[in-house]
Design an enzyme around this catalytic site. Sequence first.
Site, PDB file in Angstrom:
ATOM      1  N   LYS A 108     -19.928   6.684  22.273  1.00  0.00           N
ATOM      2  CA  LYS A 108     -21.249   7.300  22.128  1.00  0.00           C
ATOM      3  C   LYS A 108     -22.094   6.350  21.299  1.00  0.00           C
ATOM      4  O   LYS A 108     -21.647   5.852  20.263  1.00  0.00           O
ATOM      5  CB  LYS A 108     -21.072   8.643  21.426  1.00  0.00           C
ATOM      6  CG  LYS A 108     -22.315   9.247  20.816  1.00  0.00           C
ATOM      7  CD  LYS A 108     -22.073  10.725  20.595  1.00  0.00           C
ATOM      8  CE  LYS A 108     -22.765  11.248  19.381  1.00  0.00           C
ATOM      9  NZ  LYS A 108     -22.641  12.718  19.282  1.00  0.00           N
ATOM     10  N   GLU A 117     -27.060  12.848  25.519  1.00  0.00           N
ATOM     11  CA  GLU A 117     -26.962  13.913  24.512  1.00  0.00           C
ATOM     12  C   GLU A 117     -28.308  14.108  23.844  1.00  0.00           C
ATOM     13  O   GLU A 117     -28.870  13.160  23.286  1.00  0.00           O
ATOM     14  CB  GLU A 117     -25.890  13.580  23.483  1.00  0.00           C
ATOM     15  CG  GLU A 117     -25.702  14.644  22.421  1.00  0.00           C
ATOM     16  CD  GLU A 117     -24.556  14.355  21.464  1.00  0.00           C
ATOM     17  OE1 GLU A 117     -23.691  13.500  21.776  1.00  0.00           O
ATOM     18  OE2 GLU A 117     -24.518  14.999  20.396  1.00  0.00           O
ATOM     19  N   LYS A 135     -19.980  22.181  17.848  1.00  0.00           N
ATOM     20  CA  LYS A 135     -19.649  21.780  16.477  1.00  0.00           C
ATOM     21  C   LYS A 135     -19.314  23.070  15.727  1.00  0.00           C
ATOM     22  O   LYS A 135     -20.177  23.949  15.592  1.00  0.00           O
ATOM     23  CB  LYS A 135     -20.841  21.099  15.807  1.00  0.00           C
ATOM     24  CG  LYS A 135     -21.200  19.730  16.358  1.00  0.00           C
ATOM     25  CD  LYS A 135     -22.321  19.122  15.531  1.00  0.00           C
ATOM     26  CE  LYS A 135     -22.519  17.665  15.884  1.00  0.00           C
ATOM     27  NZ  LYS A 135     -23.810  17.410  16.531  1.00  0.00           N
ATOM     28  N   GLU A 160     -15.217  14.300  20.170  1.00  0.00           N
ATOM     29  CA  GLU A 160     -15.597  13.148  19.338  1.00  0.00           C
ATOM     30  C   GLU A 160     -15.102  13.408  17.911  1.00  0.00           C
ATOM     31  O   GLU A 160     -15.778  13.113  16.944  1.00  0.00           O
ATOM     32  CB  GLU A 160     -17.114  12.947  19.348  1.00  0.00           C
ATOM     33  CG  GLU A 160     -17.874  14.186  18.943  1.00  0.00           C
ATOM     34  CD  GLU A 160     -19.372  14.030  18.871  1.00  0.00           C
ATOM     35  OE1 GLU A 160     -19.923  13.014  19.341  1.00  0.00           O
ATOM     36  OE2 GLU A 160     -20.028  14.928  18.305  1.00  0.00           O
TER      37      GLU A 160
HETATM   38  C1  MUC Z   1     -24.521  14.236  16.424  1.00  0.00           C
HETATM   39  O1  MUC Z   1     -25.680  14.599  16.502  1.00  0.00           O
HETATM   40  O2  MUC Z   1     -23.891  14.153  17.433  1.00  0.00           O
HETATM   41  C2  MUC Z   1     -21.720  13.094  15.844  1.00  0.00           C
HETATM   42  C3  MUC Z   1     -21.316  11.803  16.001  1.00  0.00           C
HETATM   43  C4  MUC Z   1     -22.317  10.970  15.481  1.00  0.00           C
HETATM   44  O3  MUC Z   1     -22.317   9.735  15.430  1.00  0.00           O
HETATM   45  O4  MUC Z   1     -23.323  11.734  15.015  1.00  0.00           O
HETATM   46  C5  MUC Z   1     -22.841  13.072  14.926  1.00  0.00           C
HETATM   47  C6  MUC Z   1     -23.932  14.042  15.041  1.00  0.00           C
HETATM   48 MG    MG Z   2     -25.585  14.925  18.707  1.00  0.00          MG
END
Ligand code: MUC
Ligand code: MG
Length: 373
Positions: A167, A224, A273, A327
């Site tokens: 990512k 995302e 989350k 993740e």
């Molecule tokens: C997010 O917004 O996804 C998760 C992995 C990353 O690098 O940032 C977080 C928050």
């Molecule tokens: Mg995010």
Amino acid sequence: MSDLTIAKVETRLLDVPLFRPHGFATYTATAQPILLVSVTLDGGVTGYGEGVVPGGPWWGGESAETMKVIIDGHLAPIMEGRQVNELAGIMADFERSVANMRFAKAACDVAMHDAWARALDIPVRDLLGGRVRDEIDVTWALGVLPLDEAVAEIEERIERYGHKSFKLKMGSGDPAVDTARIAQLAQNLGGKVGLRIDVNARWDRLTALRYLPKLAEAGVELFEQPTPADDLATLREITTRIGVPVMADESVCSPADALAVVKAQAADVIAIKTTKLGGLQESKKTVAIAEAAGLACHGATSLEGPFGTAASIHFACATKGISFGSELFGPMLLKESYTTTDLEYGDGVVKLPEGPGLGLEPDWDKINHFTRN
Ligand code: MUC
Ligand code: MG
């Protein structure tokens, strides 16, 4: 069975350095503030949770510091004296006394799950419905990095941990330059691994409609939260017009938000989350809504430390609807961790830690070292 009465709730602020800066759209983290929440039962058992946001209040408004104020002043008094197996009732009482503040509530929810499971000498996964899986894929996230550093980090992570997807954070600089950087990275990697992008809701509609097609052309496999959380119409437009799956993150911070995304047909995947959703029970409700509508769910992170990450791993290992990997790499971003054993990463997955509760024990020397004075 040991006495399930909650004797005391304690919180302490930790500042844990990262092994490298982690650049988001509007903030660069070099250390992770973590609020360690301990819930101790009369029977002597203590459970742990973490109040964590991705670096600071830029993501959703809460911070480790605000969570300490809310827990010490408002949530701990609701928990103390109650039976920890009244967890659902306690969470309902939270709602009556404190609006929103889901990251703070999640830290308490996890600590209570850990204490309850330890008292029963069972893994937290068993309190969440029991075994679906024993491990889950882990995508690695790169902060905003120059192209050569990004390629080097990706090669190194593939070598050491076998990650199959990555990512990439965007949104901090000129969209044209950002897009060209990611497109070049995708070309350099030649489809060897999956590439996803996270703009953290920082592009407006026109910018997204202009640059996301270029990223689609470059082979990016998931967008995302490219645009603002509340603008579900634009998220839907991106989902239907460009053809690359869209994952809603900032748009979904509650079961009701998930229902709104489903009704608006605004995304294909929902980032689950356990922190932003207010804990493991609220996360179960959210996944149920997504699953009923045919949306996939991803085990997402707020860069939690070991206890918070373990809670999300237990959740993912007890929830079939977490069907789009995870993740859950948080502890790997920390320069050092603070539990006596580490979570087991390798071959592109992380394994469910064995043992009662979350399956991890605090290393108090390390915790004291990281505790903010
Ligand atoms: C997010 O917004 O996804 C998760 C992995 C990353 O690098 O940032 C977080 C928050
Ligand atoms: Mg995010």
